[in-house]
Design an enzyme around this catalytic site. Structure first.
Site, PDB file in Angstrom:
ATOM      1  N   CYS A 102       3.181  -8.809  -8.067  1.00  0.00           N
ATOM      2  CA  CYS A 102       3.019  -7.400  -8.447  1.00  0.00           C
ATOM      3  C   CYS A 102       3.597  -6.392  -7.466  1.00  0.00           C
ATOM      4  CB  CYS A 102       1.537  -7.102  -8.660  1.00  0.00           C
ATOM      5  SG  CYS A 102       0.769  -8.077  -9.979  1.00  0.00           S
ATOM      6  N   HIS A 159       1.307  -1.127  -7.014  1.00  0.00           N
ATOM      7  CA  HIS A 159       0.165  -2.035  -6.847  1.00  0.00           C
ATOM      8  C   HIS A 159      -0.894  -1.368  -5.977  1.00  0.00           C
ATOM      9  CE1 HIS A 159      -1.950  -5.888  -6.579  1.00  0.00           C
ATOM     10  NE2 HIS A 159      -2.122  -5.626  -5.300  1.00  0.00           N
TER      11      HIS A 159
END
Length: 488
Positions: free
Chosen positions: A77, A131
């Site tokens: 991510c 993120h």
């Protein structure tokens, strides 16, 4: 008329022309709406999925260009999202884990929200965009934070309360199907915030990122989306691993094993649990699809679609039992290939709709594409604008797309694809010595079960792919840049 007066008049006229052209250019700058989805592989109807029910995303594909060979720069991510939002590859940023915020290392790198805010755009972040929610928080004029996971079933709420009392740092179950409204889970709320914000910004120039958290674990979605599928109709994926694959090519899917109810001492999950998880992944996709539909409907109703380019994208692919593995965290084709759909504003005369492109494009290309689309002057990036491919999908394009995946700080997997073959080298991150190599053929499938590296029959293919890999990762480049913060 004196020469001085003539020069003065000419200067005024040129100034007026310049200012007028600048005003016209600003007026013609489109808005941008980006759906940024977490952990979504191309398991969508428009991409040929035989199982996923995704009418709204499929409709968007008919309104733009669907890229069949779009790739991320790392299948995890945080680094993937940083790469998208800066236009810089993970190996340029030196960040390969989820534990290092962008701005803890790079104070001066120019990002998408920063550039657009400086150029008069309202910048909107909803849900999971970066993120780390702290990254560039001040560069968003409207900021809705990434919410924690929500459980709605009483037994799961009680379970989490019990964990809390016992002082356990433990996740809840890996999936939930409570009979609740869409807004009871966070992606429903993200769509609600997006619609409300569009209403407020309808007279402004904006770039909006809507970050949907599903189908990331846990697979929590309202029951009505689970009811779209019959669990027993899902096939069990082929669990065997590729023959002669590098020993660290796949992880032990610890992310999934961290959820309550998932055994951590088995090589494979049993068929029943496998089907439950596949069911949950699909329900989560259909849940997100419905949220996309709500936002798109509002965009149309507010009259904004005519001047808004829409992008639908994911931060990486995903395994739901293939190779006996789960989640992302690899250089496998199934983890680095992603869906990408771009639909130009409907007022654009050269707009292309309902077309597909096999051009090799990368998420790192998104930032420079937005810069060109909106007529801005952007920073130097590793990616390049794909606007001409969006306008002419058959345009010949790049020969290679590359990615990395680090195994700790000492081993770096670097990989390259030409759209049909994938070649990966596992290198000593400091010396660039090759520790292992993999060659897989992917002409007709995301999966490949035999490493052909070293096979004399494919010597030419391997040599060609090795050459493409080394255009991005030369052996003489020195150690890979490393800025990762150790995990606490």
């Amino acid at each position: 008329m004196t020469n001085m007066n003539l020069k003065h008049k000419i200067f005024i006229m040129l100034l007026l022309v310049f200012c007028s052209s600048k005003i016209i250019a600003q007026q013609s700058q489109p808005n941008v709406l980006v759906f940024y989805v977490d952990d979504l592989r191309a398991e969508l109807g428009c991409y040929g999925s035989k199982t996923a029910i995704t009418p709204n995303i499929d409709k968007l594909a008919t309104e733009g260009v669907q890229f069949n060979k779009a790739y991320v720069q790392q299948a995890i991510c945080a680094p993937s999202r940083m790469s998208t939002l800066t236009g810089l590859r993970p190996e340029t940023l030196g960040i390969y884990s989820i534990f290092t915020p962008l701005r803890s290392v790079h104070k001066d790198v120019v990002s998408v929200p920063q550039l657009f805010k400086e150029n008069g755009y309202k910048t909107v972040s909803i849900g999971k965009v970066y993120h780390h929610g702290t990254d560039d928080k001040n560069q968003w004029t409207n900021y809705f934070t990434k919410e924690p996971n929500t459980y709605n079933k009483p037994e799961n709420i009680a379970l989490l309360e019990q964990f809390k009392k016992e002082g356990k740092k433990a996740n809840g179950p890996a999936f939930e199907n409570a009979d609740v409204a869409d807004e009871a889970y966070k992606d429903g709320r993200a769509a609600k915030y997006a619609v409300e914000t569009l209403k407020k910004l309808k007279n402004d120039k904006f770039i909006m990122f809507v970050g949907f958290s599903k189908p990331h674990l846990p697979f929590n979605a309202p029951k009505k989306y689970w009811d779209l599928y019959d669990k027993n109709n899902f096939e069990i994926p082929e669990r065997k691993k590729p023959e002669n694959m590098y020993r660290l090519a796949l992880t032990n899917w610890g992310e999934l094993k961290g959820y309550h109810g998932i055994p951590n001492d088995v090589e494979y999950l049993d068929d029943n649990l496998t089907r439950d998880l596949i069911h949950g992944y699909h329900a989560s996709i259909s849940y997100v699809d419905a949220q996309v539909g709500k936002v798109m409907e509002a965009l149309e109703a507010l009259g904004l679609r005519k001047n808004t380019t829409v992008i639908f994208m994911s931060d990486h692919g995903y395994k739901i039992g293939e190779y006996g593995a789960w989640c992302k965290h690899s250089n496998e084709e199934i983890d680095v290939r992603v869906p990408l759909i771009v639909s130009r504003e409907t007022s654009y005369k050269g707009r292309v709709a309902g077309k597909t492109s096999d051009a090799l494009v990368e998420n790192v290309d998104i930032f420079p594409t937005l810069v060109e689309l909106c007529g801005l002057e952007g920073p130097k990036t590793d990616g390049k604008s794909i606007l001409q491919v969006i306008d002419r999908p058959n345009t010949p394009w790049d020969q290679v797309a590359t990615a990395v995946y680090a195994r700790g700080k000492n081993i770096m997997g670097c990989t390259a694809t030409d759209g049909e073959w994938r070649y990966t080298e596992w290198r000593d991150a400091k010396t660039q010595d090759i520790l292992g190599a993999e060659l897989y053929e992917h002409k007709n499938s995301l999966l490949s079960f035999k490493n052909l590296s070293g096979n004399t029959k494919y010597k030419k293919e391997e040599a060609r792919m090795k050459g493409l890999l080394e255009t991005q990762f030369p052996r003489n480049q020195g150690p890979f840049l490393q800025h990762d913060t150790p995990r606490n």
